[in-house]
Design an enzyme around this catalytic site. Structure first.
Site, mmCIF file in Angstrom:
data_model
loop_
_atom_site.group_PDB
_atom_site.id
_atom_site.type_symbol
_atom_site.label_atom_id
_atom_site.label_comp_id
_atom_site.label_asym_id
_atom_site.label_seq_id
_atom_site.Cartn_x
_atom_site.Cartn_y
_atom_site.Cartn_z
ATOM 1 N N LYS A 117 7.757 5.683 0.557
ATOM 2 C CA LYS A 117 6.569 5.826 1.405
ATOM 3 C C LYS A 117 6.408 4.617 2.339
ATOM 4 C CE LYS A 117 2.664 7.791 2.720
ATOM 5 N NZ LYS A 117 1.777 6.762 3.240
ATOM 6 N N GLU A 170 6.843 5.709 10.938
ATOM 7 C CA GLU A 170 5.639 6.238 11.587
ATOM 8 C C GLU A 170 5.105 5.259 12.631
ATOM 9 O OE1 GLU A 170 1.248 6.200 9.926
ATOM 10 O OE2 GLU A 170 2.446 7.730 8.905
#
Length: 308
Positions: free
Chosen positions: A171, A178
Site C-alpha cells: 500500500k 498515486e
C-alpha cells in the site's frame, strides 16, 4: 459472521455499511457517539467502550481497526491486548508503517493474538465500487478471514501479499505511485491554465476549456484513469477551483517510502519530487496544487478548503 469494528470515520463507516449489506453482523465502537448512533441506524450494534465491544464478540474474535496510523492505532491495540485472547484476530486497515507491523505482531503473537495488516484503497467510493485490499500476515489466518475481504472488495480485488507487514508495504508503494500520477495531471493542467502571454501558442490559441479536455481524455486516451474521472468531476463543479487554497497535505506513507528507498540506495525520482512538491505547495499558491487538493477530496474526502 459477527465482526467488531473500531473507527467509524469516512472509511470505517463505509466499510461497516458494506459488511452490513453483505449480511455480516457488526459490533462497532468510536470515540464519537454520533458516529455510533448513525451506524446503528443501518443495523450495527453499538458498544459503549472497547471492553464492551470485545465482550460482545464470541471467541475467536475478529476486530477490524480503521483508525489513523500511528499513536492512535498503537494506543488502541495496547488496550485491546488486555481484553483479547488466544485465537483472536486484529485486522489493521490503517495506512500503517510496515516496520511497526512486524514489531506489533511479535508482541501480539506472544499472547496468542493474530495480527493482519490490510492496505485499503478506494477512499470514500469504496462503499459503491468496492475496495482494493492488500493483505499481510499469517496465510492460514488470511484464508480463515478471506470471506471478509471478498465481501469488501470488487471483482476479487484483494490479494495476500505475504508475511506480516507486506500488505502495508504494498500500500505504501501504491500511494507513492498515486502521488506521481496526481502530480503529472496537476502539472499538465497547470500549464494549460497558466501558459504565459509571451508564448507563441498563447497569441494564436482559442481559450482552452479544461473541463472539456478532461472529458475528451477520458474517452480512449492512453492517460484515461479513475483519477482523471475525478478531475473531470471537480472541473465540472468549478473550473477555477475556488474552494481550494493550493496547499496540499501528505498523509505520511510516501515519507516512509522515500526513507525505505534511501536505505536501499534506490532512486525514486518522480515519487520523491511529487512529495517535495506537496511540501512546496504550502508556500506557493498554484492552480496545479488546487487540482491536487480537488483530487484528494474526490477520492478520499480530504478537505483542504480555501482560507483567507
Amino acid at each position: 459472521m459477527l465482526i467488531g469494528i473500531i473507527g467509524l470515520g469516512k472509511m470505517g463507516g463505509n466499510i461497516t455499511k458494506k459488511l452490513l449489506k453483505n449480511n455480516h453482523t457488526c459490533a462497532v465502537f468510536d470515540k464519537n457517539r454520533t458516529n455510533i448512533k448513525n451506524i446503528e441506524k443501518k443495523g450495527a450494534i453499538g458498544a459503549k467502550s472497547l471492553k464492551c465491544l470485545v465482550l460482545s464478540l464470541s471467541s475467536p474474535r475478529t476486530i477490524w481497526l480503521m483508525l489513523p496510523a500511528g499513536k492512535i492505532t498503537e494506543k488502541i491495540i495496547l488496550k485491546l491486548r488486555q481484553y483479547m485472547g488466544k485465537g483472536d484476530t486484529i485486522l489493521d486497515g490503517s495506512n500503517g508503517y510496515f516496520k511497526k507491523d512486524i514489531k506489533r505482531s511479535e508482541k501480539l503473537v506472544k499472547r496468542g493474538i493474530n495480527y493482519i495488516d490490510v492496505g485499503v484503497s478506494g477512499g470514500i467510493w469504496g462503499l459503491k465500487r468496492g475496495y482494493c485490499l492488500m493483505i499481510g500476515g499469517n496465510k492460514k489466518i488470511f484464508l480463515k478471514k478471506k470471506y471478509i475481504f471478498c465481501n469488501l472488495s470488487s471483482n476479487k480485488g484483494y490479494m495476500y501479499c505475504g508475511k506480516v507487514g507486506s500488505g502495508h508495504f504494498v500500500k505504501m508503494i501504491h500511494n507513492g505511485i498515486e502521488y506521481g500520477m496526481m502530480q503529472s495531471y496537476a502539472e499538465g493542467f497547470d500549464m494549460m491554465k497558466n501558459i504565459k502571454k509571451t508564448n507563441v501558442f498563447y497569441k494564436h490559441r482559442y481559450k482552452l476549456n479544461l473541463y472539456d479536455i478532461s472529458e475528451i481524455w477520458r474517452r480512449g486516451s492512453v492517460i484515461e484513469s479513475w483519477l482523471l474521472d475525478l478531475i473531470s468531476v471537480s472541473l465540472a463543479n468549478d473550473v477555477k477551483l475556488k474552494e481550494f487554497n493550493g496547499k496540499v497535505n501528505d498523509s505520511g506513507e510516501v515519507r516512509w517510502l522515500i526513507q525505505t528507498a534511501l536505505e536501499e540506495s534506490m532512486p525514486l525520482e518522480v515519487l520523491t519530487t511529487s512529495l517535495y512538491v506537496r511540501f512546496n505547495s504550502r508556500n506557493y499558491n498554484r492552480y496545479g496544487n488546487k487540482l491536487l487538493s480537488a483530487m484528494r477530496k474526490q477520492f478520499g474526502g480530504h478537505l483542504e478548503h480555501f482560507e483567507d
